[in-house]
Design a protein around this motif. Structure first.
Motif, short mmCIF file in Angstrom:
data_model
loop_
_atom_site.label_atom_id
_atom_site.label_comp_id
_atom_site.label_asym_id
_atom_site.label_seq_id
_atom_site.Cartn_x
_atom_site.Cartn_y
_atom_site.Cartn_z
N GLY A 67 32.95 25.16 39.90
CA GLY A 67 32.25 24.02 39.34
C GLY A 67 32.68 23.65 37.93
N GLN A 68 33.72 24.31 37.41
CA GLN A 68 34.20 24.04 36.06
C GLN A 68 35.55 24.71 35.86
OE1 GLN A 68 33.63 26.61 33.22
NE2 GLN A 68 32.73 28.21 34.45
N LYS A 123 31.56 32.73 37.12
CA LYS A 123 30.88 32.74 38.42
C LYS A 123 31.53 31.73 39.35
CE LYS A 123 27.64 35.58 37.10
NZ LYS A 123 28.20 36.87 36.91
N ASN A 124 31.59 32.07 40.64
CA ASN A 124 32.07 31.13 41.63
C ASN A 124 31.02 30.98 42.73
OD1 ASN A 124 32.42 33.21 43.63
ND2 ASN A 124 34.36 33.74 42.66
N ILE A 125 31.33 30.21 43.74
CA ILE A 125 30.37 29.94 44.81
C ILE A 125 29.91 31.23 45.47
CG2 ILE A 125 30.13 28.90 47.10
CD1 ILE A 125 31.92 26.60 46.05
N GLY A 126 30.83 32.14 45.74
CA GLY A 126 30.48 33.42 46.35
C GLY A 126 29.51 34.22 45.51
N ASP A 127 29.73 34.26 44.19
CA ASP A 127 28.82 34.98 43.29
C ASP A 127 27.42 34.39 43.34
OD1 ASP A 127 30.88 36.64 42.28
OD2 ASP A 127 31.46 35.09 40.85
N LEU A 128 27.32 33.07 43.33
CA LEU A 128 26.01 32.41 43.35
C LEU A 128 25.29 32.63 44.68
CD1 LEU A 128 27.02 29.06 41.60
CD2 LEU A 128 25.90 31.04 40.57
N LEU A 129 26.01 32.59 45.79
CA LEU A 129 25.39 32.86 47.09
C LEU A 129 24.92 34.31 47.18
CD1 LEU A 129 27.84 30.89 49.41
CD2 LEU A 129 25.46 30.31 48.91
#
Length: 139
Positions: A67-68, A123-129
């Motif tokens: 996201g960035q 953080k990436n999408i996997g970390d947030l999930l």
């Protein structure tokens, strides 16, 4: 897109790592790319990538998963050459930089130009999930 295949294979590394004739337009089946083939059988693979930001591949892909494009901690140029100043906006927060051009990953064996590395705190999408307890991996 005229003749793009002729210009996508370069020569910074020797074969078999790079510049194998036909590599760009090669056909790969389940015997040669088993993991990707298995993903394709169970899920869809996006073959049309539309970036979330305008620009080259590296920032677009990093932005897609995180996201960035902020959090750059390491810049390196092989051969001791100076790092190109237009690739990263330096010290945009916490002493880290923001990637704005198409650099390559640090320690890429075939890289002959600018290389960068992001903080492991990004953080990436996997970390947030994972943080929300949402399953997202291959079954």
């Amino acid at each position: 897109m005229d003749r793009f295949v002729e210009h996508t294979e370069g020569d910074p590394c020797k074969t078999p790592l790079f510049s194998v004739p036909g590599l760009v337009m090669g056909y790969y089946d389940g015997n040669s790319v088993t993991a990707l083939w298995n993903y394709a059988q169970r899920y869809s693979l996006g073959d049309n990538f539309h970036g979330t930001i305008f620009g080259p591949s590296a920032p677009g892909h990093i932005s897609l998963v995180s996201g960035q494009t902020h959090g750059l901690t390491t810049k390196f140029m092989p051969g001791g050459k100076p790092f190109p100043p237009h690739m990263v906006i330096d010290n945009t927060g916490n002493g880290q930089g923001t990637l704005i051009e198409d650099s390559q990953p640090l320690d890429d064996d075939c890289s002959y130009r600018d290389q960068v590395q992001f903080s492991s705190d990004n953080k990436n999408i996997g970390d947030l999930l994972n943080a929300k307890g949402i399953s997202w991996g291959l079954l």
